[in-house]
Design an enzyme around this catalytic site. Sequence first.
Site, PDB file in Angstrom:
ATOM      1  N   THR A  31       0.837  -1.201   0.000  1.00  0.00           N
ATOM      2  CA  THR A  31       0.000   0.000   0.000  1.00  0.00           C
ATOM      3  C   THR A  31       0.870   1.248   0.000  1.00  0.00           C
ATOM      4  O   THR A  31       0.559   2.233  -0.683  1.00  0.00           O
ATOM      5  CB  THR A  31      -0.956   0.005   1.200  1.00  0.00           C
ATOM      6  OG1 THR A  31      -1.603  -1.262   1.295  1.00  0.00           O
ATOM      7  CG2 THR A  31      -2.019   1.081   1.043  1.00  0.00           C
ATOM      8  N   ASP A  83       1.847   5.335   6.067  1.00  0.00           N
ATOM      9  CA  ASP A  83       2.314   3.951   6.057  1.00  0.00           C
ATOM     10  C   ASP A  83       1.114   3.016   6.021  1.00  0.00           C
ATOM     11  O   ASP A  83      -0.015   3.408   6.335  1.00  0.00           O
ATOM     12  CB  ASP A  83       3.166   3.677   7.298  1.00  0.00           C
ATOM     13  CG  ASP A  83       4.134   2.517   7.126  1.00  0.00           C
ATOM     14  OD1 ASP A  83       4.011   1.786   6.116  1.00  0.00           O
ATOM     15  OD2 ASP A  83       5.004   2.336   7.998  1.00  0.00           O
ATOM     16  N   GLY A  84       1.351   1.795   5.646  1.00  0.00           N
ATOM     17  CA  GLY A  84       0.307   0.782   5.650  1.00  0.00           C
ATOM     18  C   GLY A  84       0.219   0.092   6.998  1.00  0.00           C
ATOM     19  O   GLY A  84       0.893   0.464   7.960  1.00  0.00           O
ATOM     20  N   ALA A  85      -0.627  -0.919   7.073  1.00  0.00           N
ATOM     21  CA  ALA A  85      -0.761  -1.719   8.293  1.00  0.00           C
ATOM     22  C   ALA A  85      -1.259  -3.100   7.911  1.00  0.00           C
ATOM     23  O   ALA A  85      -1.956  -3.275   6.909  1.00  0.00           O
ATOM     24  CB  ALA A  85      -1.716  -1.063   9.281  1.00  0.00           C
ATOM     25  N   ASP A  86      -0.887  -4.074   8.709  1.00  0.00           N
ATOM     26  CA  ASP A  86      -1.377  -5.437   8.502  1.00  0.00           C
ATOM     27  C   ASP A  86      -2.718  -5.648   9.185  1.00  0.00           C
ATOM     28  O   ASP A  86      -3.543  -6.436   8.719  1.00  0.00           O
ATOM     29  CB  ASP A  86      -0.339  -6.437   9.009  1.00  0.00           C
ATOM     30  CG  ASP A  86       0.982  -6.298   8.272  1.00  0.00           C
ATOM     31  OD1 ASP A  86       0.979  -6.426   7.032  1.00  0.00           O
ATOM     32  OD2 ASP A  86       2.009  -6.035   8.915  1.00  0.00           O
ATOM     33  N   LYS A  96       1.922  -4.185  12.591  1.00  0.00           N
ATOM     34  CA  LYS A  96       2.738  -3.882  11.430  1.00  0.00           C
ATOM     35  C   LYS A  96       3.975  -4.768  11.445  1.00  0.00           C
ATOM     36  O   LYS A  96       4.303  -5.357  12.458  1.00  0.00           O
ATOM     37  CB  LYS A  96       3.156  -2.408  11.427  1.00  0.00           C
ATOM     38  CG  LYS A  96       2.009  -1.456  11.099  1.00  0.00           C
ATOM     39  CD  LYS A  96       2.440   0.005  11.093  1.00  0.00           C
ATOM     40  CE  LYS A  96       3.632   0.266  10.215  1.00  0.00           C
ATOM     41  NZ  LYS A  96       3.439  -0.167   8.809  1.00  0.00           N
ATOM     42  N   GLY A  97       4.631  -4.834  10.315  1.00  0.00           N
ATOM     43  CA  GLY A  97       5.878  -5.580  10.234  1.00  0.00           C
ATOM     44  C   GLY A  97       5.857  -6.735   9.269  1.00  0.00           C
ATOM     45  O   GLY A  97       6.833  -7.477   9.172  1.00  0.00           O
ATOM     46  N   GLY A  99       6.210  -6.519   6.252  1.00  0.00           N
ATOM     47  CA  GLY A  99       7.279  -6.234   5.299  1.00  0.00           C
ATOM     48  C   GLY A  99       8.655  -6.213   5.926  1.00  0.00           C
ATOM     49  O   GLY A  99       9.628  -5.810   5.279  1.00  0.00           O
ATOM     50  N   GLU A 105      10.025   1.536  10.848  1.00  0.00           N
ATOM     51  CA  GLU A 105       8.695   2.126  10.725  1.00  0.00           C
ATOM     52  C   GLU A 105       8.260   2.779  12.034  1.00  0.00           C
ATOM     53  O   GLU A 105       7.705   3.884  12.039  1.00  0.00           O
ATOM     54  CB  GLU A 105       7.682   1.062  10.306  1.00  0.00           C
ATOM     55  CG  GLU A 105       7.806   0.636   8.854  1.00  0.00           C
ATOM     56  CD  GLU A 105       6.891  -0.519   8.499  1.00  0.00           C
ATOM     57  OE1 GLU A 105       6.513  -0.620   7.316  1.00  0.00           O
ATOM     58  OE2 GLU A 105       6.554  -1.321   9.397  1.00  0.00           O
TER      59      GLU A 105
END
Length: 236
Positions: A31, A83-86, A96-97, A99, A105
Amino acid sequence: MSAPDLKRAAAERAIPLVEDGMRLGIGTGSTAAAFIALLGERVRAGLTVTGVPTSEATRIACEREGIPLATLEELPELDLTIDGADEVDGNLRLIKGGGAALLREKIVAAASRRMVVIADASKRVETLGAFPLPVEVNLFGIGATTRAVEAAVAAAGCIGEIVRRLDKAGQPVLTDGGHALLDLRLGRIPDPEALSARLWAVPGVVEHGLFLGIADAAILAAAEGDQAVVSVLGRL
């Protein structure tokens, strides 16, 4: 509507938040990649920003788009991080993490006046934990650290398994900082704050993927027919 379309829709909603002259934290993941592509278009059209990337992959993508970059040492205070998020819950707590960039981050987000998450609506959950929680650990003593993490997980009231993250070739993943990643497959985290505190008490844990009290808003894109509908959690 495909997942990439939804990610782009969320990124498009975030682009107007970027103002001329901003010092911008730039996230990692698919994202965030959509956001970087759109930001590159704005920069080529005359927008002036300086970005601080959260990973080597993001640095390369930004350089490809012609986005000016600096380090956090050069710009220790940032205006905004995108930033994106899981996963994101109703209290803007994040996992997050995915990636493998969670440490950088979190450092970048903490150095920012505001953090805005962009994601497709499938990342919105009632309870965190379905996505494996990454824990970044020092390679030294990783066996002992893993056992201590297992005890911390149990003490926080969580049940599940802990595995070391491997790449597609079956080799252990290392972060940009040279650390290993443990993935906590817990299914459900009833008390994220309690788990965070327990993990922080473990020597050898460098960082974990619970982002608590960091995000100010989340932009979430959902499909309705062939259209993307964007909603906002929190305040932009």
